[in-house]
Write a protein that holds these residues in place. Structure first.
Motif, PDB file in Angstrom:
ATOM      1  N   LEU A 164       0.836  -1.206   0.000  1.00  0.00           N
ATOM      2  CA  LEU A 164       0.000   0.000   0.000  1.00  0.00           C
ATOM      3  C   LEU A 164       0.869   1.254   0.000  1.00  0.00           C
ATOM      4  O   LEU A 164       0.631   2.189  -0.783  1.00  0.00           O
ATOM      5  CB  LEU A 164      -0.926  -0.004   1.217  1.00  0.00           C
ATOM      6  CG  LEU A 164      -1.758   1.258   1.441  1.00  0.00           C
ATOM      7  CD1 LEU A 164      -2.660   1.539   0.248  1.00  0.00           C
ATOM      8  CD2 LEU A 164      -2.577   1.144   2.721  1.00  0.00           C
ATOM      9  N   ARG A 165       1.868   1.297   0.854  1.00  0.00           N
ATOM     10  CA  ARG A 165       2.751   2.458   0.896  1.00  0.00           C
ATOM     11  C   ARG A 165       3.461   2.662  -0.438  1.00  0.00           C
ATOM     12  O   ARG A 165       3.599   3.798  -0.925  1.00  0.00           O
ATOM     13  CB  ARG A 165       3.781   2.306   2.018  1.00  0.00           C
ATOM     14  CG  ARG A 165       3.207   2.535   3.414  1.00  0.00           C
ATOM     15  CD  ARG A 165       4.294   2.466   4.474  1.00  0.00           C
ATOM     16  NE  ARG A 165       3.782   2.914   5.769  1.00  0.00           N
ATOM     17  CZ  ARG A 165       3.761   4.173   6.182  1.00  0.00           C
ATOM     18  NH1 ARG A 165       4.216   5.119   5.364  1.00  0.00           N
ATOM     19  NH2 ARG A 165       3.285   4.492   7.359  1.00  0.00           N
ATOM     20  N   ASP A 166       3.910   1.571  -1.030  1.00  0.00           N
ATOM     21  CA  ASP A 166       4.603   1.668  -2.319  1.00  0.00           C
ATOM     22  C   ASP A 166       3.665   2.210  -3.397  1.00  0.00           C
ATOM     23  O   ASP A 166       4.065   3.041  -4.226  1.00  0.00           O
ATOM     24  CB  ASP A 166       5.144   0.299  -2.735  1.00  0.00           C
ATOM     25  CG  ASP A 166       6.312  -0.163  -1.868  1.00  0.00           C
ATOM     26  OD1 ASP A 166       6.878   0.674  -1.137  1.00  0.00           O
ATOM     27  OD2 ASP A 166       6.650  -1.369  -1.930  1.00  0.00           O
ATOM     28  N   ALA A 167       2.411   1.737  -3.397  1.00  0.00           N
ATOM     29  CA  ALA A 167       1.438   2.207  -4.393  1.00  0.00           C
ATOM     30  C   ALA A 167       1.135   3.691  -4.204  1.00  0.00           C
ATOM     31  O   ALA A 167       1.073   4.456  -5.171  1.00  0.00           O
ATOM     32  CB  ALA A 167       0.150   1.392  -4.306  1.00  0.00           C
ATOM     33  N   LEU A 168       0.968   4.122  -2.950  1.00  0.00           N
ATOM     34  CA  LEU A 168       0.693   5.538  -2.677  1.00  0.00           C
ATOM     35  C   LEU A 168       1.868   6.414  -3.102  1.00  0.00           C
ATOM     36  O   LEU A 168       1.683   7.492  -3.678  1.00  0.00           O
ATOM     37  CB  LEU A 168       0.397   5.739  -1.187  1.00  0.00           C
ATOM     38  CG  LEU A 168      -0.931   5.164  -0.686  1.00  0.00           C
ATOM     39  CD1 LEU A 168      -0.987   5.219   0.839  1.00  0.00           C
ATOM     40  CD2 LEU A 168      -2.114   5.899  -1.289  1.00  0.00           C
ATOM     41  N   THR A 169       3.070   5.942  -2.834  1.00  0.00           N
ATOM     42  CA  THR A 169       4.266   6.708  -3.232  1.00  0.00           C
ATOM     43  C   THR A 169       4.346   6.821  -4.751  1.00  0.00           C
ATOM     44  O   THR A 169       4.644   7.897  -5.290  1.00  0.00           O
ATOM     45  CB  THR A 169       5.531   6.041  -2.674  1.00  0.00           C
ATOM     46  OG1 THR A 169       5.465   6.034  -1.246  1.00  0.00           O
ATOM     47  CG2 THR A 169       6.782   6.786  -3.113  1.00  0.00           C
ATOM     48  N   ALA A 170       4.079   5.726  -5.453  1.00  0.00           N
ATOM     49  CA  ALA A 170       4.133   5.741  -6.915  1.00  0.00           C
ATOM     50  C   ALA A 170       3.069   6.670  -7.498  1.00  0.00           C
ATOM     51  O   ALA A 170       3.330   7.416  -8.454  1.00  0.00           O
ATOM     52  CB  ALA A 170       3.948   4.327  -7.457  1.00  0.00           C
ATOM     53  N   ILE A 171       1.866   6.655  -6.908  1.00  0.00           N
ATOM     54  CA  ILE A 171       0.815   7.547  -7.369  1.00  0.00           C
ATOM     55  C   ILE A 171       1.194   9.003  -7.107  1.00  0.00           C
ATOM     56  O   ILE A 171       0.996   9.888  -7.947  1.00  0.00           O
ATOM     57  CB  ILE A 171      -0.524   7.192  -6.694  1.00  0.00           C
ATOM     58  CG1 ILE A 171      -1.029   5.841  -7.208  1.00  0.00           C
ATOM     59  CG2 ILE A 171      -1.578   8.267  -6.926  1.00  0.00           C
ATOM     60  CD1 ILE A 171      -2.171   5.258  -6.413  1.00  0.00           C
ATOM     61  N   GLY A 172       1.775   9.252  -5.931  1.00  0.00           N
ATOM     62  CA  GLY A 172       2.223  10.604  -5.612  1.00  0.00           C
ATOM     63  C   GLY A 172       3.246  11.119  -6.604  1.00  0.00           C
ATOM     64  O   GLY A 172       3.177  12.268  -7.055  1.00  0.00           O
ATOM     65  N   LYS A 173       4.186  10.278  -6.998  1.00  0.00           N
ATOM     66  CA  LYS A 173       5.195  10.680  -7.982  1.00  0.00           C
ATOM     67  C   LYS A 173       4.559  10.923  -9.340  1.00  0.00           C
ATOM     68  O   LYS A 173       4.958  11.841 -10.063  1.00  0.00           O
ATOM     69  CB  LYS A 173       6.280   9.613  -8.069  1.00  0.00           C
ATOM     70  CG  LYS A 173       7.176   9.537  -6.848  1.00  0.00           C
ATOM     71  CD  LYS A 173       8.244   8.468  -6.987  1.00  0.00           C
ATOM     72  CE  LYS A 173       9.162   8.454  -5.770  1.00  0.00           C
ATOM     73  NZ  LYS A 173      10.172   7.371  -5.856  1.00  0.00           N
ATOM     74  N   ARG A 174       3.566  10.116  -9.690  1.00  0.00           N
ATOM     75  CA  ARG A 174       2.870  10.306 -10.962  1.00  0.00           C
ATOM     76  C   ARG A 174       2.166  11.670 -10.993  1.00  0.00           C
ATOM     77  O   ARG A 174       2.143  12.344 -12.020  1.00  0.00           O
ATOM     78  CB  ARG A 174       1.868   9.185 -11.162  1.00  0.00           C
ATOM     79  CG  ARG A 174       1.030   9.300 -12.424  1.00  0.00           C
ATOM     80  CD  ARG A 174       0.084   8.125 -12.517  1.00  0.00           C
ATOM     81  NE  ARG A 174      -0.852   8.300 -13.631  1.00  0.00           N
ATOM     82  CZ  ARG A 174      -1.862   7.473 -13.882  1.00  0.00           C
ATOM     83  NH1 ARG A 174      -2.048   6.410 -13.104  1.00  0.00           N
ATOM     84  NH2 ARG A 174      -2.667   7.707 -14.880  1.00  0.00           N
ATOM     85  N   LEU A 175       1.614  12.084  -9.866  1.00  0.00           N
ATOM     86  CA  LEU A 175       0.908  13.356  -9.800  1.00  0.00           C
ATOM     87  C   LEU A 175       1.864  14.547  -9.866  1.00  0.00           C
ATOM     88  O   LEU A 175       1.449  15.661 -10.183  1.00  0.00           O
ATOM     89  CB  LEU A 175       0.086  13.431  -8.511  1.00  0.00           C
ATOM     90  CG  LEU A 175      -1.141  12.513  -8.466  1.00  0.00           C
ATOM     91  CD1 LEU A 175      -1.698  12.435  -7.058  1.00  0.00           C
ATOM     92  CD2 LEU A 175      -2.208  13.008  -9.435  1.00  0.00           C
TER      93      LEU A 175
END
Length: 251
Positions: free
Chosen positions: A238-249
């Protein structure tokens, strides 16, 4: 009451438009999604026009476009300095909005989900949060954030909702396999979660962990579940997915 226009008419714009119409505002929508705009015309007497006409007739303009087409759609349009802008487009920066909507300078960026029509949807707001509160509160609480980075982090958390729904669907399917009753399994699973969350005190940091620990005590089934999720690295995923989404934004 205000004249409010929507550029982009889809699954996010429609519930906002219906809520605002119930509050007495006059609604103008584009025909980008013909079936949705036709339904809004029938349901709330929305005026359906081309994008420039929507802008020209509106005091407040909601931008509800997919981010990848924002520049293409908004670039040819003309805004006035009097327009107030509400953007619900993830990953479209304040700088880009100011360029696309100049000379308009009164902005708020936010993150709505469709259930805001029924109320209870927290609205993270960067920019003119009072504009958003005047329109959508008190039914939906407005949470002011201090930066675009903070807003993007809230966007990432919103993406967690379908992830949690996916997990609930898996649990419901497992229960249905055991009972042979798919409808009952889904009802039980959803009501269990909704009912529990509804009893929690709102806005207290650490409350989620405290409620978890109150349930997951030594020797309980709840502790077995939380330990299994930790061991299988569900939390890290979950943390990894949130971090990846944050970088995408950020891009």
């Amino acid at each position: 009451m205000s004249r409010i226009g929507f550029i982009g008419t889809g699954h996010i714009a429609a519930p906002i438009a219906r809520l605002l119409a119930r509050k007495g505002h006059e609604i103008f929508v584009t025909e980008r999604n013909a079936s949705v705009s036709a339904a809004l015309k029938a349901e709330i007497n929305a005026t359906v026009s081309d994008p420039q006409s929507v802008i020209d007739q509106s005091e407040i303009v909601f931008l509800c476009l997919r981010p990848q087409i924002a520049a293409e759609v908004l670039g040819p349009l003309t805004f006035g300095s009097e327009h107030r802008i509400v953007s619900v487009m993830a990953a479209v920066s304040e700088e880009e909005l100011r360029s696309l909507c100049a000379p308009a300078a009164d902005f708020v960026q936010t993150i709505p989900l469709g259930f805001l029509e029924q109320g209870g949807c927290p609205m993270a707001a960067y920019g003119n949060d009072q504009l958003l509160a005047d329109l959508l509160a008190p039914e939906n609480p407005v949470v002011k954030v201090a930066s675009e980075a903070s807003l993007n982090a809230h966007f990432a958390i919103c993406a967690m909702v379908p992830g949690i729904l996916d997990l609930l669907a898996t649990g419901s399917e497992w229960l249905a396999d055991q009972t042979g009753d798919a409808d009952g399994a889904e009802f039980y699973t959803t009501q269990l979660m909704a009912g529990f969350l509804a009893t929690m005190n709102k806005g207290q940091a650490g409350r989620l962990a405290a409620e978890r620990d109150a349930l997951a005590t030594d020797g309980t089934l709840s502790l077995q579940m939380t330990q299994a999720l930790q061991t299988d690295k569900a939390h890290q995923a979950l943390r990894d997915a949130l971090t990846a989404i944050g970088k995408r934004l950020e891009t």
